[in-house]
Scaffold this motif. Structure first.
Motif, PDB file in Angstrom:
ATOM      1  N   LEU A  36      -2.943 -13.138   5.710  1.00  0.00           N
ATOM      2  CA  LEU A  36      -1.966 -13.919   4.244  1.00  0.00           C
ATOM      3  C   LEU A  36      -1.418 -15.154   4.755  1.00  0.00           C
ATOM      4  O   LEU A  36      -1.516 -16.464   3.648  1.00  0.00           O
ATOM      5  N   ALA A  37      -0.051 -14.981   5.368  1.00  0.00           N
ATOM      6  CA  ALA A  37       0.767 -15.962   5.749  1.00  0.00           C
ATOM      7  C   ALA A  37      -0.146 -17.178   6.502  1.00  0.00           C
ATOM      8  O   ALA A  37      -0.312 -18.532   5.886  1.00  0.00           O
ATOM      9  N   TYR A  38      -1.164 -16.391   7.265  1.00  0.00           N
ATOM     10  CA  TYR A  38      -1.946 -18.027   8.240  1.00  0.00           C
ATOM     11  C   TYR A  38      -2.984 -18.910   6.922  1.00  0.00           C
ATOM     12  O   TYR A  38      -3.248 -19.733   7.448  1.00  0.00           O
ATOM     13  N   GLY A  39      -3.280 -17.740   5.972  1.00  0.00           N
ATOM     14  CA  GLY A  39      -3.967 -18.747   4.948  1.00  0.00           C
ATOM     15  C   GLY A  39      -3.768 -19.552   4.285  1.00  0.00           C
ATOM     16  O   GLY A  39      -4.320 -20.647   3.760  1.00  0.00           O
ATOM     17  N   GLY A  40      -1.900 -19.281   3.600  1.00  0.00           N
ATOM     18  CA  GLY A  40      -1.186 -19.816   2.897  1.00  0.00           C
ATOM     19  C   GLY A  40      -0.981 -21.592   3.514  1.00  0.00           C
ATOM     20  O   GLY A  40      -0.993 -22.092   3.188  1.00  0.00           O
ATOM     21  N   PHE A  43      -4.237 -22.683   3.626  1.00  0.00           N
ATOM     22  CA  PHE A  43      -4.088 -23.993   1.988  1.00  0.00           C
ATOM     23  C   PHE A  43      -2.959 -24.730   1.854  1.00  0.00           C
ATOM     24  O   PHE A  43      -3.187 -26.061   1.778  1.00  0.00           O
ATOM     25  N   LEU A  44      -2.088 -24.450   2.794  1.00  0.00           N
ATOM     26  CA  LEU A  44      -0.702 -25.651   2.548  1.00  0.00           C
ATOM     27  C   LEU A  44      -1.550 -26.792   3.353  1.00  0.00           C
ATOM     28  O   LEU A  44      -0.501 -28.293   3.109  1.00  0.00           O
ATOM     29  N   THR A  45      -1.349 -26.917   4.814  1.00  0.00           N
ATOM     30  CA  THR A  45      -1.915 -27.971   5.447  1.00  0.00           C
ATOM     31  C   THR A  45      -2.798 -28.285   4.627  1.00  0.00           C
ATOM     32  O   THR A  45      -2.856 -29.455   5.239  1.00  0.00           O
ATOM     33  N   ARG A  46      -3.535 -27.842   4.643  1.00  0.00           N
ATOM     34  CA  ARG A  46      -4.710 -29.245   3.535  1.00  0.00           C
ATOM     35  C   ARG A  46      -4.573 -29.632   2.313  1.00  0.00           C
ATOM     36  O   ARG A  46      -4.346 -31.217   2.590  1.00  0.00           O
ATOM     37  N   LEU A 111      -9.945 -30.623   8.418  1.00  0.00           N
ATOM     38  CA  LEU A 111     -10.069 -29.634   7.542  1.00  0.00           C
ATOM     39  C   LEU A 111     -10.150 -30.492   6.148  1.00  0.00           C
ATOM     40  O   LEU A 111     -11.112 -30.100   5.533  1.00  0.00           O
ATOM     41  N   PRO A 112      -9.673 -31.945   6.113  1.00  0.00           N
ATOM     42  CA  PRO A 112      -9.901 -32.573   4.539  1.00  0.00           C
ATOM     43  C   PRO A 112     -11.297 -33.062   4.762  1.00  0.00           C
ATOM     44  O   PRO A 112     -11.242 -33.452   3.846  1.00  0.00           O
TER      45      PRO A 112
END
Length: 193
Positions: A36-40, A43-46, A111-112
């Protein structure tokens, strides 16, 4: 997605050698929390990298945040050795530059430009690469179930990549990677008809 997750579980050794830690339930909870932390984080990096030409800023901010969190949590809990010696600092620097800075600069740039499904699926290649590197570098012998899981992951990623291609696109590349032949502009900078 279920096939991909099953492949990751098999590649990770869930049906492998029969060895497990002293508390598999707690380990699973920690693993789910880390996921979950990795997914967050992704998401924030993107979000942080969207519309920026400088990919170093999100990586720098994430590194500073991780360092601050390590000091804030690790200091009172276990203590932090700020002077572990030159050999340890050297290996940490090599790991930081190769595995983190270079890796996350490349991931941050990609990612973008990728759909969330394809980017997430590609990042799940890590267990497959871990099995391969363990075999090549450490001489490990992966179980048949791990190899089957690696095959499932690669197949699922291939299928996820095929699903991101526009139905009108015969070039085999997604609409963002395909350029406009008349103007020479990339599709993400030009309006696609």
């Amino acid at each position: 997605m279920p096939v991909l997750l099953a492949g990751v579980a098999l590649a990770g050794g869930i049906a492998g050698h029969g060895t497990s830690g002293t508390d598999p339930v707690l380990g699973s909870l920690f693993g789910a929390g880390a996921g979950l932390a990795y997914g967050g984080y992704l998401f924030l990096t993107r979000l942080a990298g969207h519309g920026q030409e400088h990919r170093a800023q999100p990586v720098l901010l994430a590194t500073l945040g991780a360092g601050a969190a390590s000091l804030a949590i690790g200091g009172p809990w276990q203590g932090v050795d700020l002077a572990p010696g030159w050999p340890a600092l050297g290996w940490l620097a090599v790991l930081a530059v190769t595995g983190q800075v270079c890796g996350w600069m490349l991931i941050g740039a990609a990612l973008p430009r990728l759909g969330a499904d394809v980017a997430g699926a590609l990042l799940l290649l890590q267990p497959v690469l871990a099995v391969a590197l363990g075999a090549v570098i450490l001489g490990e012998r992966p179980a048949l179930a791990q190899l089957a899981g690696c095959g499932l992951v690669v197949t699922a990623i291939r299928l996820a990549g095929r699903g991101s291609v526009s139905p009108r696109d015969d070039s085999g590349m997604g609409p963002r990677a395909r350029g406009d032949a008349r103007t020479g502009e990339r599709a993400d900078r030009a309006e696609v008809p």
